[in-house]
Design a protein around this motif. Structure first.
Motif, PDB file in Angstrom:
ATOM      1  N   ASP A   3      -4.970 -15.451 -12.921  1.00 60.34           N
ATOM      2  CA  ASP A   3      -5.512 -15.603 -11.545  1.00 60.34           C
ATOM      3  C   ASP A   3      -4.611 -15.061 -10.526  1.00 60.34           C
ATOM      4  OD1 ASP A   3      -7.754 -17.132 -12.590  1.00 60.34           O
ATOM      5  OD2 ASP A   3      -6.283 -18.329 -13.177  1.00 60.34           O
ATOM      6  N   TYR A   4      -4.341 -14.760  -9.754  1.00 60.04           N
ATOM      7  CA  TYR A   4      -3.983 -14.296  -8.427  1.00 60.04           C
ATOM      8  C   TYR A   4      -3.184 -16.016  -7.658  1.00 60.04           C
ATOM      9  CZ  TYR A   4      -4.802  -9.953  -8.768  1.00 60.04           C
ATOM     10  OH  TYR A   4      -4.937  -8.802  -9.799  1.00 60.04           O
ATOM     11  N   PRO A   5      -2.138 -16.022  -7.132  1.00 54.77           N
ATOM     12  CA  PRO A   5      -1.649 -17.364  -6.372  1.00 54.77           C
ATOM     13  C   PRO A   5      -1.993 -17.253  -5.057  1.00 54.77           C
ATOM     14  CG  PRO A   5      -0.002 -15.025  -6.116  1.00 54.77           C
ATOM     15  CD  PRO A   5      -0.839 -15.113  -7.264  1.00 54.77           C
ATOM     16  N   SER A  62      11.345 -22.412   4.138  1.00 50.78           N
ATOM     17  CA  SER A  62      13.197 -22.199   4.004  1.00 50.78           C
ATOM     18  C   SER A  62      13.440 -21.489   2.450  1.00 50.78           C
ATOM     19  CB  SER A  62      14.084 -23.610   3.751  1.00 50.78           C
ATOM     20  OG  SER A  62      14.653 -23.750   2.300  1.00 50.78           O
ATOM     21  N   PHE A  63      12.168 -21.666   2.042  1.00 49.35           N
ATOM     22  CA  PHE A  63      12.499 -19.744   0.556  1.00 49.35           C
ATOM     23  C   PHE A  63      11.694 -18.999   0.845  1.00 49.35           C
ATOM     24  CE2 PHE A  63      10.055 -17.863  -2.225  1.00 49.35           C
ATOM     25  CZ  PHE A  63      11.008 -17.618  -3.603  1.00 49.35           C
ATOM     26  N   VAL A  64      11.177 -19.033   2.175  1.00 43.33           N
ATOM     27  CA  VAL A  64      10.902 -17.104   3.035  1.00 43.33           C
ATOM     28  C   VAL A  64      11.455 -17.109   3.895  1.00 43.33           C
ATOM     29  CG1 VAL A  64       9.399 -16.174   4.517  1.00 43.33           C
ATOM     30  CG2 VAL A  64       8.139 -17.574   2.594  1.00 43.33           C
ATOM     31  N   CYS A  65      12.436 -17.680   4.086  1.00 41.60           N
ATOM     32  CA  CYS A  65      13.783 -16.965   4.973  1.00 41.60           C
ATOM     33  C   CYS A  65      14.631 -17.017   4.766  1.00 41.60           C
ATOM     34  CB  CYS A  65      14.071 -18.365   5.849  1.00 41.60           C
ATOM     35  SG  CYS A  65      13.324 -18.885   7.281  1.00 41.60           S
ATOM     36  N   GLU A  66      14.687 -17.404   2.932  1.00 38.48           N
ATOM     37  CA  GLU A  66      16.474 -17.324   2.141  1.00 38.48           C
ATOM     38  C   GLU A  66      15.780 -15.924   1.643  1.00 38.48           C
ATOM     39  OE1 GLU A  66      19.412 -17.124  -0.283  1.00 38.48           O
ATOM     40  OE2 GLU A  66      19.442 -18.374   2.247  1.00 38.48           O
ATOM     41  N   VAL A  73      14.507 -13.227  -5.084  1.00 35.93           N
ATOM     42  CA  VAL A  73      14.108 -13.958  -4.959  1.00 35.93           C
ATOM     43  C   VAL A  73      14.902 -15.492  -4.988  1.00 35.93           C
ATOM     44  CG1 VAL A  73      12.256 -15.600  -6.377  1.00 35.93           C
ATOM     45  CG2 VAL A  73      11.767 -13.335  -6.560  1.00 35.93           C
ATOM     46  N   PRO A  74      14.792 -16.000  -4.355  1.00 38.81           N
ATOM     47  CA  PRO A  74      16.076 -17.307  -4.280  1.00 38.81           C
ATOM     48  C   PRO A  74      15.718 -18.337  -5.455  1.00 38.81           C
ATOM     49  CG  PRO A  74      14.254 -17.952  -1.955  1.00 38.81           C
ATOM     50  CD  PRO A  74      14.625 -16.136  -3.190  1.00 38.81           C
ATOM     51  N   GLU A  75      16.369 -18.313  -6.519  1.00 43.23           N
ATOM     52  CA  GLU A  75      15.610 -18.513  -7.159  1.00 43.23           C
ATOM     53  C   GLU A  75      16.594 -20.549  -7.566  1.00 43.23           C
ATOM     54  OE1 GLU A  75      14.531 -17.773 -10.154  1.00 43.23           O
ATOM     55  OE2 GLU A  75      14.379 -15.737 -10.135  1.00 43.23           O
ATOM     56  N   GLN A  76      17.492 -20.695  -6.797  1.00 43.27           N
ATOM     57  CA  GLN A  76      18.101 -21.727  -6.426  1.00 43.27           C
ATOM     58  C   GLN A  76      16.711 -22.503  -5.654  1.00 43.27           C
ATOM     59  OE1 GLN A  76      18.585 -19.132  -4.860  1.00 43.27           O
ATOM     60  NE2 GLN A  76      19.288 -20.446  -2.464  1.00 43.27           N
ATOM     61  N   GLN A  77      16.113 -22.197  -4.923  1.00 44.62           N
ATOM     62  CA  GLN A  77      15.033 -22.752  -4.683  1.00 44.62           C
ATOM     63  C   GLN A  77      13.488 -22.547  -5.568  1.00 44.62           C
ATOM     64  OE1 GLN A  77      14.729 -21.334  -0.114  1.00 44.62           O
ATOM     65  NE2 GLN A  77      16.774 -22.099   0.607  1.00 44.62           N
ATOM     66  N   VAL A  78      13.904 -21.801  -6.219  1.00 45.07           N
ATOM     67  CA  VAL A  78      12.078 -22.202  -6.941  1.00 45.07           C
ATOM     68  C   VAL A  78      11.763 -23.561  -7.312  1.00 45.07           C
ATOM     69  CG1 VAL A  78      11.290 -21.404  -8.907  1.00 45.07           C
ATOM     70  CG2 VAL A  78      12.051 -19.238  -7.832  1.00 45.07           C
ATOM     71  N   PRO A  79      12.828 -24.147  -7.854  1.00 44.46           N
ATOM     72  CA  PRO A  79      12.634 -25.750  -8.807  1.00 44.46           C
ATOM     73  C   PRO A  79      11.936 -26.476  -6.948  1.00 44.46           C
ATOM     74  CG  PRO A  79      15.040 -24.652  -9.306  1.00 44.46           C
ATOM     75  CD  PRO A  79      14.140 -23.749  -8.548  1.00 44.46           C
ATOM     76  N   GLN A  80      12.107 -26.188  -6.367  1.00 42.70           N
ATOM     77  CA  GLN A  80      11.489 -27.263  -5.361  1.00 42.70           C
ATOM     78  C   GLN A  80      10.246 -26.513  -4.805  1.00 42.70           C
ATOM     79  OE1 GLN A  80      13.100 -29.570  -3.423  1.00 42.70           O
ATOM     80  NE2 GLN A  80      11.556 -29.309  -1.869  1.00 42.70           N
ATOM     81  N   LEU A  81      10.549 -25.580  -5.203  1.00 37.58           N
ATOM     82  CA  LEU A  81       8.657 -24.771  -4.106  1.00 37.58           C
ATOM     83  C   LEU A  81       7.965 -25.305  -5.686  1.00 37.58           C
ATOM     84  CD1 LEU A  81       8.850 -21.007  -3.834  1.00 37.58           C
ATOM     85  CD2 LEU A  81       7.690 -23.054  -2.148  1.00 37.58           C
ATOM     86  N   ALA A  91       5.820 -18.526  -5.961  1.00 32.51           N
ATOM     87  CA  ALA A  91       7.479 -17.825  -5.232  1.00 32.51           C
ATOM     88  C   ALA A  91       7.568 -16.715  -5.460  1.00 32.51           C
ATOM     89  CB  ALA A  91       8.167 -18.475  -6.371  1.00 32.51           C
ATOM     90  N   ILE A  92       7.405 -16.321  -6.494  1.00 33.23           N
ATOM     91  CA  ILE A  92       7.758 -14.383  -6.691  1.00 33.23           C
ATOM     92  C   ILE A  92       6.648 -13.406  -4.957  1.00 33.23           C
ATOM     93  CG2 ILE A  92       7.043 -12.287  -7.987  1.00 33.23           C
ATOM     94  CD1 ILE A  92       8.033 -14.013 -10.096  1.00 33.23           C
ATOM     95  N   ALA A  93       5.319 -14.400  -4.827  1.00 37.17           N
ATOM     96  CA  ALA A  93       4.834 -13.548  -4.690  1.00 37.17           C
ATOM     97  C   ALA A  93       5.050 -13.932  -2.513  1.00 37.17           C
ATOM     98  CB  ALA A  93       3.084 -13.624  -4.368  1.00 37.17           C
TER      99      ALA A  93
END
Length: 99
Positions: A3-5, A62-66, A73-81, A91-93
């Motif tokens: 499945d694609y995101p 915020s994720f895209v800016c970082e 991939v800003p790993e520290q922001q993945v949990p927020q997503l 997140a990776i996409a």
């Protein structure tokens, strides 16, 4: 088959806004300002655009800016997503789009 995101139209708009040239200042505004810019803002006032009212859209922005700034991939922001209902593939996409 994998499945694609998927994102909603509003979420894609948040991504495109964060990636646009016009929002580079918005991405920069997310980082702490130096002393010179704080003084200048105090004198001239702030022209920051208001953050999106939707926390899900703000998490995307915020994720895209970082991701754009760090080129990874800003790993520290993945949990927020993930807390906002996204998955790791999304997140990776998003990070790949920002690179």
């Amino acid at each position: 088959m994998r499945d694609y995101p998927t994102l909603t139209d509003r979420e894609w708009q948040a991504v495109s806004t964060a990636l646009s040239v016009a929002d580079r200042q918005g991405c920069a505004a997310a980082r702490p300002a130096g002393r010179f810019w704080r003084v200048l803002r105090g004198i001239l006032g702030s022209r920051r655009s208001p953050a999106p009212a939707d926390p899900r859209l703000e998490a995307i922005r915020s994720f895209v800016c970082e991701a754009r700034r760090s080129r990874r991939v800003p790993e520290q922001q993945v949990p927020q997503l993930i807390a906002e209902g996204f998955n790791r593939d999304q997140a990776i996409a998003l990070a790949m789009l920002a690179a």
